[in-house]
Design an enzyme around this catalytic site. Structure first.
Site, PDB file in Angstrom:
ATOM      1  N   TYR A 367     -16.844  17.371 -32.064  1.00 47.63           N
ATOM      2  CA  TYR A 367     -16.703  18.581 -31.266  1.00 47.63           C
ATOM      3  C   TYR A 367     -17.799  19.023 -32.000  1.00 47.63           C
ATOM      4  O   TYR A 367     -18.240  18.740 -33.192  1.00 47.63           O
ATOM      5  CB  TYR A 367     -15.994  19.919 -32.013  1.00 47.63           C
ATOM      6  N   HIS A 375     -16.371  22.429 -26.257  1.00 44.17           N
ATOM      7  CA  HIS A 375     -15.572  21.787 -25.818  1.00 44.17           C
ATOM      8  C   HIS A 375     -16.174  19.968 -26.421  1.00 44.17           C
ATOM      9  O   HIS A 375     -17.580  20.144 -26.895  1.00 44.17           O
ATOM     10  CB  HIS A 375     -15.567  20.487 -24.104  1.00 44.17           C
ATOM     11  N   LYS A 414     -16.738  14.174 -20.666  1.00 40.94           N
ATOM     12  CA  LYS A 414     -16.915  13.752 -21.976  1.00 40.94           C
ATOM     13  C   LYS A 414     -17.445  12.151 -21.813  1.00 40.94           C
ATOM     14  O   LYS A 414     -17.449  12.457 -20.811  1.00 40.94           O
ATOM     15  CB  LYS A 414     -15.503  13.817 -22.922  1.00 40.94           C
TER      16      LYS A 414
END
Length: 463
Positions: A367, A375, A414
């Site tokens: 993070y 996020h 991600k």
């Protein structure tokens, strides 16, 4: 091999806090504080509320054992807090059904200690009986009552009893300032301004409770119930400790209880049932089963605070553990600890906030600044290899498993990162037995992306 393209982290839409510091240490060193933790069942736990606030607010280390992330657990029912807003109270409000669950839990604890049912019932009845709660009027004078049925200093003496009838639906609104300070800080009830019961409780009732509860020899008083293990202390000393205490497990709660009554007793019996309404009131009682929330640190976070920052001391029993002992113990508890910690230390030093990546099948999640602000950008798998990128991998990936892991990571917005920790070929196991081995370890990141043939052809055509 293509060069990785950096994608900026996705900022969260709603941020309710400000960024304080990347680490729980001060640059000047004036207010340097060494926090304390202990090892319980192979887990590192922080109990002191001040240490919890320091470690989480500055660097976002650990998580609350009863919360998703930030240790902000409260037994107070949010719906009841909203329902009774406008009252001049700063104590948790729970339903009667939930309070009875706490009583049953306390009863089971006493029965496990060998008390018979008669003694248990007598102790709990005396401990949970209603208490007088002081209230403040406009001139600051205190007024006592058996139940919470009056408004705060900003209103007149209006009853707080609620009626479930449809023709009485008015709710007194509470200002946002009072709502934030009054209900989101239930752990401040040890303050005499917020918890008058801590000072103004009946001394005779206190002494009577001590006589009944002094016989209980609870071995778990630090965790579960306020059992009176310190009953030999004077009442004044106990009051002072209650005032100074900052534990977030309230000793006093307001229980919403119901009373049935009739608004129109002169009506005929046919309409009597229709006119019956339930009057609800808040009664102050002691909480027989107090639940404490602690901060749980991962092994990597705990060792980083001890080794890299020097702001944490970890105890096993009453003995503080040295850095070498922690390196040895954590490696026994978690066989791949050395590999994951090296990756954790590396990314923390780069400014990232690594958290456990078990949710997405990886070792770490990275993070920017912290989970409240952004996020996670990367899901990281750490591997320890030699100079030739060979070695016994912890989790050898097949093309199928790698594709599935990458798809899971991409669906969560991600990127999958493989972090290779390169160990020199001449490094011995003796050197690996101390954290000083990290001085010779090199790190290399590899971002895994999915190659799409149609997208590749379109880009070539544009060129």
């Amino acid at each position: 091999m293509a060069e990785a393209v950096f994608h900026p982290p996705r900022r969260k839409r709603r941020v309710f806090e400000s960024y304080e510091s990347p680490f729980p240490v001060d640059v000047g060193g004036k207010d340097f504080r060494i926090c304390q933790a202990e090892i319980i069942n192979n887990n590192v736990i922080v109990r002191n509320p001040e240490d919890i606030e320091q470690l989480y607010n500055k660097g976002y280390f650990g998580k609350g054992i009863l919360s998703r992330s930030r240790p902000a657990y409260s037994i107070s029912d949010p719906l009841l807090v909203t329902k009774w807003q406008g009252a001049n109270i700063n104590m948790p409000i729970i339903a009667s059904k939930k309070y009875q669950c706490h009583v049953q839990w306390a009863k089971s604890i006493l029965q496990e200690q060998g008390f018979d049912d008669c003694s248990v019932t007598k102790i709990l009845e005396n401990y949970t009986k209603p208490l007088e709660l002081p209230f403040l009027e406009e001139d600051g004078a205190e007024q006592t009552g058996n139940s919470c049925n009056r408004m705060g200093p900003t209103t007149e003496n209006t009853e707080l009893s609620r009626q479930s009838s449809t023709d009485t639906g008015n709710v007194v609104a509470l200002s946002p300032e009072n709502q934030n300070e009054g209900y989101k800080k239930a752990c401040l009830e040890g303050d005499p301004a917020c918890d008058p019961v801590a000072i103004c409780g009946s001394k005779e009732q206190e002494q009577g409770d001590l006589k009944e509860i002094a016989e209980v020899s609870c071995q778990k008083h630090g965790f579960l119930m306020h059992c009176g293990c310190k009953a030999k202390e004077s009442t004044e000393q106990r009051s002072c400790e209650t005032i100074k205490s900052k534990e977030c497990a309230p000793e006093y709660v307001l229980v919403q209880e119901e009373e049935e009554g009739s608004l129109c007793p002169e009506d005929d019996s046919a309409h009597a049932q229709e006119n019956l309404v339930k009057k609800e009131k808040l009664v102050c009682r002691r909480n027989p089963f107090r639940i404490f929330e602690y901060l749980q640190l991962s092994l990597e976070e705990a060792f980083f605070l001890v080794y890299a920052l020097g702001c944490l001391s970890i105890y096993y029993g009453e003995e503080p553990l040295t850095i070498l002992k922690l390196w040895e113990v954590f490696s026994e508890v978690k066989p791949n600890f050395k590999t994951t910690y090296m990756a954790y230390h590396y990314f923390r030093s780069k400014g990232w906030v690594p958290k456990v990546g078990l949710k997405y099948g990886t070792d770490l999640l990275l993070y920017r600044k912290g989970p409240p602000f952004y996020h996670a950008s990367y899901s990281v798998i750490a591997e320890l290899v030699d100079d030739n990128f060979e070695g016994s991998l912890r989790r050898p990936l097949s093309w199928k498993s790698l594709s599935g892991l990458n798809r899971t990571t991409v669906n969560a917005s991600k990127e999958l990162m493989l972090c290779y920790l390169i160990r020199p070929s001449d490094m011995t196991e003796k050197e690996m037995s101390t954290p000083e081995c990290m001085k010779r370890i090199k790190a290399q990141e590899l971002i895994v992306t999915r190659w799409v043939s149609s997208r590749e052809r379109s880009e070539q055509d544009e060129l």
